[in-house]
Design an enzyme around this catalytic site. Sequence first.
Site, PDB file in Angstrom:
ATOM      1  N   ASP B   7       0.862  -1.182   0.000  1.00  0.00           N
ATOM      2  CA  ASP B   7       0.000   0.000   0.000  1.00  0.00           C
ATOM      3  C   ASP B   7       0.902   1.237   0.000  1.00  0.00           C
ATOM      4  O   ASP B   7       1.447   1.613   1.043  1.00  0.00           O
ATOM      5  CB  ASP B   7      -0.895  -0.002   1.245  1.00  0.00           C
ATOM      6  CG  ASP B   7      -1.798   1.219   1.302  1.00  0.00           C
ATOM      7  OD1 ASP B   7      -2.547   1.443   0.344  1.00  0.00           O
ATOM      8  OD2 ASP B   7      -1.729   1.963   2.306  1.00  0.00           O
ATOM      9  N   GLU B  68      -2.077  -1.484  -5.104  1.00  0.00           N
ATOM     10  CA  GLU B  68      -3.300  -0.750  -5.404  1.00  0.00           C
ATOM     11  C   GLU B  68      -3.124   0.083  -6.662  1.00  0.00           C
ATOM     12  O   GLU B  68      -2.081   0.684  -6.874  1.00  0.00           O
ATOM     13  CB  GLU B  68      -3.669   0.169  -4.222  1.00  0.00           C
ATOM     14  CG  GLU B  68      -5.105   0.636  -4.264  1.00  0.00           C
ATOM     15  CD  GLU B  68      -5.456   1.479  -3.035  1.00  0.00           C
ATOM     16  OE1 GLU B  68      -6.449   1.173  -2.371  1.00  0.00           O
ATOM     17  OE2 GLU B  68      -4.726   2.450  -2.752  1.00  0.00           O
ATOM     18  N   ASP B 141      -1.978   1.485   7.309  1.00  0.00           N
ATOM     19  CA  ASP B 141      -1.305   1.170   6.038  1.00  0.00           C
ATOM     20  C   ASP B 141      -0.965  -0.322   5.957  1.00  0.00           C
ATOM     21  O   ASP B 141      -1.002  -0.915   4.877  1.00  0.00           O
ATOM     22  CB  ASP B 141      -0.025   1.994   5.905  1.00  0.00           C
ATOM     23  CG  ASP B 141      -0.261   3.449   6.284  1.00  0.00           C
ATOM     24  OD1 ASP B 141      -0.409   4.261   5.381  1.00  0.00           O
ATOM     25  OD2 ASP B 141      -0.336   3.745   7.488  1.00  0.00           O
TER      26      ASP B 141
END
Lengths: 167, 167
Positions: B7, B68, B141
């Site tokens: 992430d 992502e 996170d």
Amino acid sequence: MRVLGIDCGGEYTGYGVVEMQGSGRLLCVACGAIKLSPQEKLPLRLSRIFAQLGEIITEYRPEEVAIEDVFYALNVKSALKLGQIRGVAMLAAASAGLPVSEYSPLTIKSSVVGYGRAEKQQVQAMITRLLALPSAPQPMDASDALAIAICHLHTAATLHRQSVSAH
Amino acid sequence: MRVLGIDCGGEYTGYGVVEMQGSGRLLCVACGAIKLSPQEKLPLRLSRIFAQLGEIITEYRPEEVAIEDVFYALNVKSALKLGQIRGVAMLAAASAGLPVSEYSPLTIKSSVVGYGRAEKQQVQAMITRLLALPSAPQPMDASDALAIAICHLHTAATLHRQSVSAH
């Protein structure tokens, strides 16, 4: 001093190695562009840029690296794409232990042409003259990379003059 | 299969390594976040992320990497920043020879919570349950990175079932 300028782009990433000689004369050591295939997957494309910039650094031994600072005139999608390439280019410099300086497009154009809103063709014509090249460096990305390197050399020379006159 | 989810973020880059066992049970192998100092120069920060992700890959030996896909809801400046980190994260995976898959935030949330517009806290609570963790993974996170890894494992399992039933 010998400087590698990098012009990051989605399809072509230009590079230009310029040396300022003792006389202040500028010498084009090498220039070109790394072409990326849009068909290739992104991680592979990033690997290629990283490897090729590493080879250029090993072959031409620049002492510093200059790169365009981009915060302008782009949409989110292209900023993200450009950021990915820019991150890898900076990593290639940092991995070789070279300091990286960033310049805005306005600063680069002002430094090379004396006018921040100059057209790309004007920049290219001036690069050709400053480096005493027989013809304009191609592609445009290579010319832009040379402009970034020259901008850094001009800035470094000015800072050096200022520090000399201050002492 | 063992998957590393990443992430990317400007201050914290989360990571989470998840293994899907033969029974379909999900095991949290490792998770955490790489903290970056905003005082450090960008090339140095990028070097740190690259080196630390390399160490995580060497230590936990994931077979695939998931990240992502971000094209949304950001301004140009933050997209460029995020792109730089994302480029270096993808390069770390590619340098280790690992395939990288990208998932949109909507897909990740749908895969984990069953609802694409889920709140971050809902995702975190579901991650805690799916991985049978004693408490919610911190920081957020790290939890997001685990969600990305789980999304990839779910997708891979679904693709595998489809290919089995087609034969």
